[in-house]
Write a protein that holds these residues in place. Structure first.
Motif, PDB file in Angstrom:
ATOM      1  N   HIS A 296       0.787  -1.068   0.018  1.00  0.00           N
ATOM      2  CA  HIS A 296       0.114   0.222   0.120  1.00  0.00           C
ATOM      3  C   HIS A 296       0.858   1.268  -0.228  1.00  0.00           C
ATOM      4  N   THR A 297       1.983   1.114   0.575  1.00  0.00           N
ATOM      5  CA  THR A 297       2.669   2.214   0.760  1.00  0.00           C
ATOM      6  C   THR A 297       3.519   2.723  -0.514  1.00  0.00           C
ATOM      7  N   GLU A 300       1.008   4.470  -2.703  1.00  0.00           N
ATOM      8  CA  GLU A 300       0.717   6.026  -2.230  1.00  0.00           C
ATOM      9  C   GLU A 300       1.919   6.741  -2.572  1.00  0.00           C
ATOM     10  N   LEU A 301       3.264   6.269  -2.463  1.00  0.00           N
ATOM     11  CA  LEU A 301       4.391   7.286  -2.651  1.00  0.00           C
ATOM     12  C   LEU A 301       4.449   7.192  -4.225  1.00  0.00           C
ATOM     13  N   TRP A 303       2.174   7.449  -6.670  1.00  0.00           N
ATOM     14  CA  TRP A 303       1.165   8.345  -7.141  1.00  0.00           C
ATOM     15  C   TRP A 303       1.779   9.605  -7.163  1.00  0.00           C
ATOM     16  N   GLU A 304       2.539   9.990  -6.004  1.00  0.00           N
ATOM     17  CA  GLU A 304       3.091  11.395  -5.737  1.00  0.00           C
ATOM     18  C   GLU A 304       4.425  11.408  -6.706  1.00  0.00           C
ATOM     19  N   TYR A 323      -0.723  -4.850  -5.574  1.00  0.00           N
ATOM     20  CA  TYR A 323      -1.299  -3.436  -5.537  1.00  0.00           C
ATOM     21  C   TYR A 323      -1.040  -2.562  -6.338  1.00  0.00           C
ATOM     22  N   GLU A 327      -2.988  -0.924  -9.603  1.00  0.00           N
ATOM     23  CA  GLU A 327      -3.528   0.311  -9.854  1.00  0.00           C
ATOM     24  C   GLU A 327      -2.433   1.166 -10.813  1.00  0.00           C
ATOM     25  N   ARG A 427       7.142   2.444   6.546  1.00  0.00           N
ATOM     26  CA  ARG A 427       6.431   3.590   5.553  1.00  0.00           C
ATOM     27  C   ARG A 427       7.603   4.674   5.654  1.00  0.00           C
ATOM     28  N   TYR A 431       9.711   6.219   2.401  1.00  0.00           N
ATOM     29  CA  TYR A 431       9.472   7.591   2.106  1.00  0.00           C
ATOM     30  C   TYR A 431      10.912   8.208   1.969  1.00  0.00           C
ATOM     31  N   ARG A 456      -1.364   3.825   9.332  1.00  0.00           N
ATOM     32  CA  ARG A 456      -1.086   4.943   8.307  1.00  0.00           C
ATOM     33  C   ARG A 456      -0.615   6.130   8.607  1.00  0.00           C
ATOM     34  N   SER A 458       1.575   9.946   8.947  1.00  0.00           N
ATOM     35  CA  SER A 458       1.965  10.923   7.802  1.00  0.00           C
ATOM     36  C   SER A 458       3.418  10.591   7.745  1.00  0.00           C
TER      37      SER A 458
END
Length: 597
Positions: A296-297, A300-301, A303-304, A323, A327, A427, A431, A456, A458
Motif C-alpha cells: 500500500h505504501t 501511495e508514494l 502516485w506522488e 497492489y 493501480e 513506511r 518515504y 497509516r 503521515s
C-alpha cells in the motif's frame, strides 16, 4: 504383491515396488485415492496444495515406468512432491509434514533415498540432474535414467536455461519433464510463457525451441491422462540422450476451488476438505502484514513520485506488489523467477534517474548476490531493496528462512541496511529512500503481521544511521534490530521495578549509530544484542567489532540464530530453540543481575 481391490489401494502401497505390481487400468483409482489423501492431510495440517494436486498422475506414472530410486528423480520446485513422498514410504508420517520434528515440506536427501536432491528454491533441477547423469556416464552406468520435473515458471529462469544449454550438447541420459500449468505461485509471465501457450494452441512457429536445443521432444501431452503419460514415458525410456516431455496440467486438479483460484490455493492454510472453502480466523482487529504495508505504501508514494518503479521476481501476491500492478501497471514489473535479472534491471533503471523498489524475499536475494555487488553497490546506484520474509519464516524451513541477509549484506561497501521495528518505520524509510538517497538501500522486514492498527502515519524522514532510545535504564542495555524489538519491549514491561534495563531500537545495521553506541557503552556495563538473523557476521557481530575498535571492555552477549541451518516448524517454536523467544530473553536480562558500572 497381491492387492485386495475391495480395500483402499493406496493403503496397501509402501513404496514404488508395490505400485509397479498394479495393472495400468488400476492406476486411475490410485490417483483418485492419492489426491484425496493429500487433500485430507493438507486441509488440517496446512502446506502447499495446488502444485502437488496437479502432478498426481505424473507422480504415479514416473514411479511406475522408472526404476526409482536407482533411476534418479528431482522435483523442481519441491512443493510439487507431496505425492512423491506419500508413494515412497512416508505415507504413515505424512501428517507430520512441515511440523517441528516431522518430515520436510520439500525433498530432502537426508530424509529418503528417493529424494535425490534437495529443492526449495526454483530452477536447480536441470543442472543437478545433468550432474548426476554425467557422473553415471563417467562410472559406466549407462542404463540408469535421470529425470527432472520442472514447472513452466521455473524453466524460464536463467539457471534452467544454462542447464538446458549444456545438456543439449551431451549424450547423458537426461529426461526433462516440463510441467506446463501456466502458473508458479502467481501466473507465469514472459515470452517463453507465450511460446508454450502457442504450442498448446498449435499456433507456434515451425521450429520447436527444445528440438533446436537438441532435445528429443514429445508433447504436449495431457498430464492427467495416465495412459497417455505411460505411453509417452515408456517411449522416452527407450531413447537415450537428452529428452523433454511437455505435459499440460491443471494446478489444484481435483479440488474445484483450488482449480478456480490457483493463487490462493497454492498454500491455502486450513480449509474444508469437502467444500474447499478456506477457513479464516474471522478477526478484523489484527495489525496488517508487513508485506501489505509495503504494497500500500509504494502505491501511495508512486502516485506522488512518477519516478518510482516496482519490481518483483515472480512474487507479486506474496510481496503485495500486486497492489501497484493493479493501480499503476505501467510502472510495476513481475519479471518471473529471475532474481539476477530483477536486480540488474533495477540497476539499469537507476542509471536513468528512476527510483526502483526491488522487492525480493530475503532468501531469494541470495541468488542475485553477484548482481547486488557488481551491478548495484560497486556503481553506487540508488536501488531500494525491500527484503520480505527476513528472519525465521516457519514451516517452509531452511531453504526459506531469511536469516543470512544481515551478514551477507553487511560486508558490501556503499550499502545502507535498515530494519524497521514496526509498520510506521517501514513506511518512513520507504518515504526517505525516494527523496534523494544517493546510494543503495536494503530494508528487511519479517513475514507476518506488525503491531499497530493505526499504521497509516503521515510520512517523516529518518536520518540515515540514526537509532532510538526507547527506554533509559541502568546496568544493562538491550540493543535490538527490527521487529523482534517488540518482543524485547514486552519482556521489559513484564520485569519487576527493581530490574531497570535500557532498550535501544538501533534500526540501522549499516551505518551503525556510533554516537549512540558510545553513549551506551559509557553508561551501561552489560550489553545484550538481539536479532532475528544469524549471529555469525550479523548485527551483534557489528557491535562487537565497534567495541573492539574503540577498546571497550563491557560485557557483551549476542542473541540470534545459531550457526546451523534451522529446521521447519512454527516461528515461535524455532525462536525458542534459537533462544530469542520471550522467556529466553527474560532469562538473559535477569541473569546479569543488573550490575551497575
Amino acid at each position: 504383491m497381491k492387492f485386495d481391490l475391495d480395500q483402499n489401494i493406496l493403503a496397501q502401497i509402501s513404496g514404488p515396488e508395490d505400485l509397479r505390481e498394479l495393472s495400468p487400468d488400476q492406476l486411475p483409482l490410485l490417483a483418485s485415492q492419492l489426491r484425496e489423501f493429500i487433500i485430507d492431510i493438507v486441509s488440517t495440517k496446512e502446506g502447499h496444495l495446488g502444485a502437488s494436486l496437479g502432478v498426481v498422475e505424473l507422480t504415479i506414472a514416473l514411479h511406475y515406468i522408472f526404476n526409482t530410486p536407482e533411476d534418479r528423480l528431482v522435483w523442481d520446485v519441491g512443493h510439487q512432491a507431496y505425492g512423491h513422498k506419500i508413494l515412497t514410504g512416508r505415507k504413515e508420517i505424512f501428517n507430520t509434514n512441515r511440523q517441528l520434528g516431522g518430515i520436510s515440506g520439500f525433498p530432502k536427501r537426508t530424509e529418503s533415498v528417493f529424494d535425490h536432491f534437495g529443492t526449495g528454491h526454483s530452477s536447480t533441477s536441470i543442472s543437478a540432474i545433468l550432474g548426476m547423469a554425467l557422473a553415471a556416464k563417467l562410472r559406466g552406468e549407462k542404463e540408469r535414467d535421470h529425470i527432472a520435473v520442472i514447472g513452466d515458471a521455473s524453466i524460464a529462469s536463467g539457471m534452467a536455461f544454462e542447464g538446458l544449454n549444456h545438456a543439449g550438447v551431451t549424450d547423458a541420459n537426461v529426461l526433462i519433464v516440463l510441467n506446463d500449468n501456466a502458473i508458479g505461485i502467481d501466473p507465469s509471465v514472459g515470452a517463453l510463457k507465450k511460446y508454450l501457450t502457442n504450442v498448446k494452441k498449435g499456433t507456434a512457429k515451425d521450429e520447436n525451441i527444445f528440438e533446436c536445443l537438441n532435445f528429443n521432444y514429445i508433447g504436449p501431452v495431457d498430464g492427467h491422462d495416465l495412459q497417455a503419460l505411460l505411453a509417452a514415458l515408456g517411449r522416452l525410456k527407450e531413447i537415450k540422450g537428452p529428452r523433454l516431455l511437455h505435459i499440460i496440467t491443471t494446478k489444484g486438479k481435483g479440488l474445484q476451488k483450488a482449480e478456480e483460484n490457483q493463487v490462493a490455493y497454492h498454500a491455502p492454510g486450513k480449509f474444508d476438505k469437502e467444500t474447499g472453502k478456506i477457513l479464516k480466523s474471522g478477526r478484523s482487529d489484527l495489525p496488517p502484514k508487513y508485506q501489505d504495508v509495503f504494497g500500500h505504501t509504494i502505491v501511495e508514494l508512486a502516485w506522488e513520485n512518477k519516478k518510482i518503479i516496482g519490481i518483483t521476481p515472480a512474487m507479486p501476491t506474496g510481496s503485495s506488489l500486486k497492489y501497484m500492478m493493479e493501480e499503476i501497471p505501467d510502472r510495476a514489473f513481475d519479471v518471473g523467477i529471475a532474481e539476477q535479472h530483477a536486480v540488474t534491471l533495477a540497476a539499469g533503471m537507476a542509471t536513468e534517474g528512476l527510483i526502483p523498489f526491488c522487492n525480493i524475499y530475503s532468501t531469494f536475494l541470495q541468488r542475485a548476490y553477484d548482481q547486488l555487488i557488481h551491478d548495484v553497490a560497486l556503481q553506487n546506484l540508488p536501488v531500494i531493496f525491500c527484503l520480505d520474509r527476513a528472519g525465521i519464516v516457519g514451516q517452509d524451513g531452511p531453504t526459506h528462512h531469511g536469516v543470512f541477509d544481515l551478514a551477507y549484506l553487511r560486508c558490501i561497501p556503499n550499502l545502507v541496511i535498515f530494519s524497521p521495528m514496526n509498520e510506521m518505520e517501514l513506511r518512513d524509510m520507504m518515504y526517505t529512500a525516494q527523496t534523494g538517497l544517493d546510494r543503495p538501500l536494503a530494508i528487511r522486514y519479517p513475514r507476518g503481521r506488525g503491531v499497530n492498527l493505526n499504521w497509516r502515519n503521515s510520512f517523516n524522514k529518518i536520518a540515515i544511521g540514526s537509532s532510538e532510545e526507547l527506554r533509559k535504564g541502568e546496568g544493562v542495555a538491550i540493543l535490538s534490530i527490527g521487529h523482534i524489538g517488540n518482543t524485547v519491549k514486552e519482556v521489559i514491561e513484564e520485569l519487576d521495578n527493581e530490574q531497570n534495563p535500557g532498550h535501544y531500537n538501533m534500526r540501522f545495521v549499516k551505518p551503525l549509530d556510533e554516537k549512540q553506541l558510545h553513549y551506551i557503552f559509557d553508561r551501561y556495563k552489560h550489553i545484550i544484542t538481539v536479532e532475528d538473523g544469524c549471529k555469525t557476521g550479523g548485527f551483534g557481530s557489528a557491535v562487537l567489532e565497534f567495541a573492539a575498535t574503540h577498546n571497550y571492555k563491557n560485557n557483551i552477549e549476542v542473541y540470534g540464530i545459531p550457526d546451523h541451518f534451522v529446521e521447519h516448524g512454527q516461528v515461535s517454536e524455532l525462536h525458542q530453540r534459537a533462544g530469542i523467544d520471550p522467556e529466553s530473553l527474560k532469562n538473559a536480562i535477569t541473569k546479569t543481575r543488573y550490575a551497575n558500572p
